[in-house]
Design an enzyme around this catalytic site. Structure first.
Site, PDB file in Angstrom:
ATOM      1  N   LYS A   1       4.925  41.554  32.143  1.00 56.66           N
ATOM      2  CA  LYS A   1       5.030  42.605  31.123  1.00 56.66           C
ATOM      3  C   LYS A   1       5.640  42.027  29.850  1.00 56.66           C
ATOM      4  O   LYS A   1       6.785  41.583  29.845  1.00 56.66           O
ATOM      5  CB  LYS A   1       5.886  43.760  31.642  1.00 56.66           C
ATOM      6  CG  LYS A   1       6.207  44.826  30.595  1.00 56.66           C
ATOM      7  CD  LYS A   1       7.221  45.836  31.126  1.00 56.66           C
ATOM      8  CE  LYS A   1       7.771  46.716  30.008  1.00 56.66           C
ATOM      9  NZ  LYS A   1       8.836  47.625  30.480  1.00 56.66           N
TER      10      LYS A   1
ATOM     11  N   ASP B   1      10.807  47.701  22.609  1.00 59.78           N
ATOM     12  CA  ASP B   1      10.458  49.031  23.080  1.00 59.78           C
ATOM     13  C   ASP B   1      11.345  50.077  22.412  1.00 59.78           C
ATOM     14  O   ASP B   1      12.503  50.246  22.759  1.00 59.78           O
ATOM     15  CB  ASP B   1      10.606  49.116  24.600  1.00 59.78           C
ATOM     16  CG  ASP B   1      10.181  50.464  25.151  1.00 59.78           C
ATOM     17  OD1 ASP B   1       9.480  51.199  24.435  1.00 59.78           O
ATOM     18  OD2 ASP B   1      10.549  50.761  26.297  1.00 59.78           O
TER      19      ASP B   1
ATOM     20  N   LYS C   1      13.755  56.306  22.296  1.00 61.09           N
ATOM     21  CA  LYS C   1      14.996  56.070  23.020  1.00 61.09           C
ATOM     22  C   LYS C   1      16.198  56.425  22.145  1.00 61.09           C
ATOM     23  O   LYS C   1      16.136  56.331  20.913  1.00 61.09           O
ATOM     24  CB  LYS C   1      15.123  54.589  23.407  1.00 61.09           C
ATOM     25  CG  LYS C   1      14.131  54.102  24.436  1.00 61.09           C
ATOM     26  CD  LYS C   1      14.344  52.616  24.680  1.00 61.09           C
ATOM     27  CE  LYS C   1      13.353  52.036  25.674  1.00 61.09           C
ATOM     28  NZ  LYS C   1      13.629  52.487  27.046  1.00 61.09           N
TER      29      LYS C   1
ATOM     30  N   ASP D   1      12.690  43.598  26.841  1.00 57.36           N
ATOM     31  CA  ASP D   1      11.641  44.277  27.592  1.00 57.36           C
ATOM     32  C   ASP D   1      10.416  43.396  27.807  1.00 57.36           C
ATOM     33  O   ASP D   1       9.454  43.823  28.431  1.00 57.36           O
ATOM     34  CB  ASP D   1      11.247  45.587  26.902  1.00 57.36           C
ATOM     35  CG  ASP D   1      10.823  46.660  27.886  1.00 57.36           C
ATOM     36  OD1 ASP D   1      11.149  46.524  29.083  1.00 57.36           O
ATOM     37  OD2 ASP D   1      10.172  47.626  27.471  1.00 57.36           O
TER      38      ASP D   1
ATOM     39  N   ASP E   1       7.556  56.355  26.705  1.00 57.45           N
ATOM     40  CA  ASP E   1       8.541  55.330  27.063  1.00 57.45           C
ATOM     41  C   ASP E   1       8.248  54.714  28.424  1.00 57.45           C
ATOM     42  O   ASP E   1       8.963  53.822  28.859  1.00 57.45           O
ATOM     43  CB  ASP E   1       9.950  55.920  27.031  1.00 57.45           C
ATOM     44  CG  ASP E   1      11.031  54.862  26.993  1.00 57.45           C
ATOM     45  OD1 ASP E   1      10.721  53.712  26.625  1.00 57.45           O
ATOM     46  OD2 ASP E   1      12.187  55.170  27.340  1.00 57.45           O
TER      47      ASP E   1
ATOM     48  N   GLU F   1       5.727  52.832  29.029  1.00 57.64           N
ATOM     49  CA  GLU F   1       4.601  52.084  28.468  1.00 57.64           C
ATOM     50  C   GLU F   1       4.281  50.820  29.244  1.00 57.64           C
ATOM     51  O   GLU F   1       3.147  50.337  29.215  1.00 57.64           O
ATOM     52  CB  GLU F   1       4.894  51.727  27.004  1.00 57.64           C
ATOM     53  CG  GLU F   1       5.754  50.497  26.760  1.00 57.64           C
ATOM     54  CD  GLU F   1       7.161  50.584  27.333  1.00 57.64           C
ATOM     55  OE1 GLU F   1       7.709  49.540  27.726  1.00 57.64           O
ATOM     56  OE2 GLU F   1       7.727  51.696  27.391  1.00 57.64           O
TER      57      GLU F   1
ATOM     58  N   ARG G   1       3.978  50.176  32.424  1.00 58.16           N
ATOM     59  CA  ARG G   1       2.950  50.350  33.459  1.00 58.16           C
ATOM     60  C   ARG G   1       1.571  50.586  32.847  1.00 58.16           C
ATOM     61  O   ARG G   1       0.556  50.289  33.466  1.00 58.16           O
ATOM     62  CB  ARG G   1       3.354  51.507  34.382  1.00 58.16           C
ATOM     63  CG  ARG G   1       3.360  52.869  33.722  1.00 58.16           C
ATOM     64  CD  ARG G   1       4.130  53.893  34.526  1.00 58.16           C
ATOM     65  NE  ARG G   1       5.567  53.660  34.477  1.00 58.16           N
ATOM     66  CZ  ARG G   1       6.486  54.422  35.085  1.00 58.16           C
ATOM     67  NH1 ARG G   1       6.088  55.462  35.817  1.00 58.16           N
ATOM     68  NH2 ARG G   1       7.759  54.160  34.978  1.00 58.16           N
TER      69      ARG G   1
END
Length: 468
Positions: free
Chosen positions: A236, A241, A248, A259, A318, A320, A322
């Site tokens: 990933k 993010d 967030k 991230d 949020d 995102e 996956r």
């Protein structure tokens, strides 16, 4: 070989062992026998300091001209982190091991690895407060490569997004590919749509940095190579993010440069495999995006297409990671490899369940999971298996699409995230997913605050056991 933090080859003129301070290593259990073999003055000196060989301690030993050496107290002799306090605790300078009470090569490897991990500092923007004590030693090539891989992960994660966006991540992957003779292909921007990676595009389209899929192939350019087991490594790569339109809070966004920790692990593992020339061929897949906010950001309630043909309702922008991984995992499965391994900083729920030090392992293959768990225990690089409890897919039900990327429930968040990913993996395909924190919240010996490699060494050990 690239210089390793805190370690100096014994054979070089840079630090001849005769000029180094003497270092002894003891455990609390072994200390009485060790001290009995030394002089009365040494016994009195250490007694005055209260030194008992307890784990995480040290004592300096005086000589006629000043410092003569030191004795290091450790716990488990086979745990690299048992030695990691040494580079910061001992005075700067060169040290060599004497009175070698280490029981075997595995303990010496642990010393070298732990010393290197304890010497690491991220110095791109400022110098370290002090130089680490250096150990003069001939380090096994395999241990050196593992240490370099851990450093690679830490450096990638610690670098702020300004200097580690999708473009820069691609450039690093390209440099690694060129070094090792791998092939690299990149699909960026609207090319993702043209080649049927719509979910990756949807998450990254709002950023001024184009989303992309980084694809590296290695080991399959000859008949011999094509006969080797094929593994696909997925990471990933959310380089920052914000949470998207489901933004967030400030505290939650503060460290979101990390991230892309899954991508850092995947890239470092690929580099390690190539460095050590494991008899496999691999495909590395890194969907690299920024989850940004803009006029064309994907929205809660939208339905996103995927490469698999499964429609996804966006419950939360949020969630995102996956969404980009599902396209990459679909592509991975199309290649029918021997196994798929994915790494992702996917859920806070995994940290609630297991804390920061234990990555959560999910797998549809018991043999693969057990091999990785065994390697983790053997190499002091742990992880913990969590269940793919498929009835929990009900938490991802959508009223208008095949599946939702999240739900309003707080139940089993890391499990439902893994179940989402599993929908995009062929049923008979061996697959393991690691939900990894990739971060140290505070300084500990060998684990400085910031980016961290977790279960990377154990994954490599598992692959060596299986394929080498």
């Amino acid at each position: 070989m690239t210089a390793l933090p805190g370690l100096v080859p014994a054979a070089t003129d840079d630090a001849p062992s005769s000029a180094a301070f003497a270092l002894s290593v003891v455990t609390a259990a072994g200390f009485p026998a060790w001290i009995a073999a030394h002089s009365e003055s040494t016994r009195r000196w250490l007694q005055a300091q209260g030194f008992t060989g307890a784990a995480g301690t040290h004592a300096l030993l005086p000589g006629s001209d000043g410092l003569a050496g030191a004795v290091l107290g450790v716990g488990d002799l086979h745990d690299p982190f048992a030695y990691a306090h040494a580079p910061g605790a001992l005075p700067a300078g060169d040290w060599r091991l004497v009175d070698d009470g280490l029981p075997d090569d595995a303990a010496r490897d642990a010393l070298h690895l732990g010393w290197g991990l304890g010497s690491y500092r991220f110095t791109r923007y400022r110098d370290a407060a002090r130089a680490p004590a250096r150990l003069v030693a001939d380090v096994d090539d395999d241990i050196a490569a593992q240490l370099a891989a851990c450093v690679r992960v830490r450096d990638l994660i610690n670098t702020p997004t300004e200097h580690m966006g999708p473009d820069e991540l691609e450039a690093i992957a390209r440099d690694i590919a060129q070094t090792h003779g791998a092939d690299l292909d990149v699909l960026a921007g609207d090319d993702l749509l043209a080649h049927n990676f719509p979910a990756i595009h949807a998450v990254g389209r709002a950023s001024h940095r184009a989303p992309r899929l980084i694809v590296m192939h290695w080991g399959g350019n000859t008949d011999e190579g094509r006969a080797r087991p094929h593994i696909v490594i997925v990471g990933k790569g959310v380089c920052f993010d914000t949470g998207g339109l489901d933004i967030k809070a400030a505290a939650g966004m503060r460290n979101m440069k990390k991230d892309m920790g899954g991508a850092a692990h995947a890239i470092a593992l690929a580099e390690l495999i190539m460095t050590r020339k494991l008899p496999v061929r691999f495909t590395l897949l890194v969907p690299a995006v920024e989850n940004a906010i803009g006029p064309n950001a994907y929205r809660p309630g939208e339905v996103v297409a995927t490469r698999k043909g499964i429609s996804v309702e966006i419950d939360n922008t949020d969630a995102e990671g996956r969404v980009i991984l599902c396209d990459a995992l679909t592509y991975a499965g199309e290649q029918t490899p021997a196994m798929i391994l994915d790494f992702a900083t996917l859920t806070g729920a995994a940290r609630v369940a297991l804390g920061p030090d234990l990555p959560a392992l999910f797998s549809n293959d018991d043999a693969l999971a057990n091999d990785w768990l065994s390697a983790g225990a053997a190499h002091h690089d742990p992880l913990w298996r969590m269940p793919l409890h498929r009835p929990y897919l009900r938490y991802l039900n959508s009223g208008i699409a095949d599946i939702a990327n999240g739900s309003n429930s707080t139940m089993a968040g890391c499990v439902t995230a893994a179940l989402y990913l599993e929908r995009f993996v062929p049923a008979d395909q061996a697959w393991a997913h690691l939900d990894v924190y990739s971060w140290n919240d505070s300084d500990r010996p060998g684990r400085p605050a910031g980016g961290e490699a977790q279960a990377l060494r154990s994954c490599y050990a598992m692959l060596k056991t299986r394929f080498a």
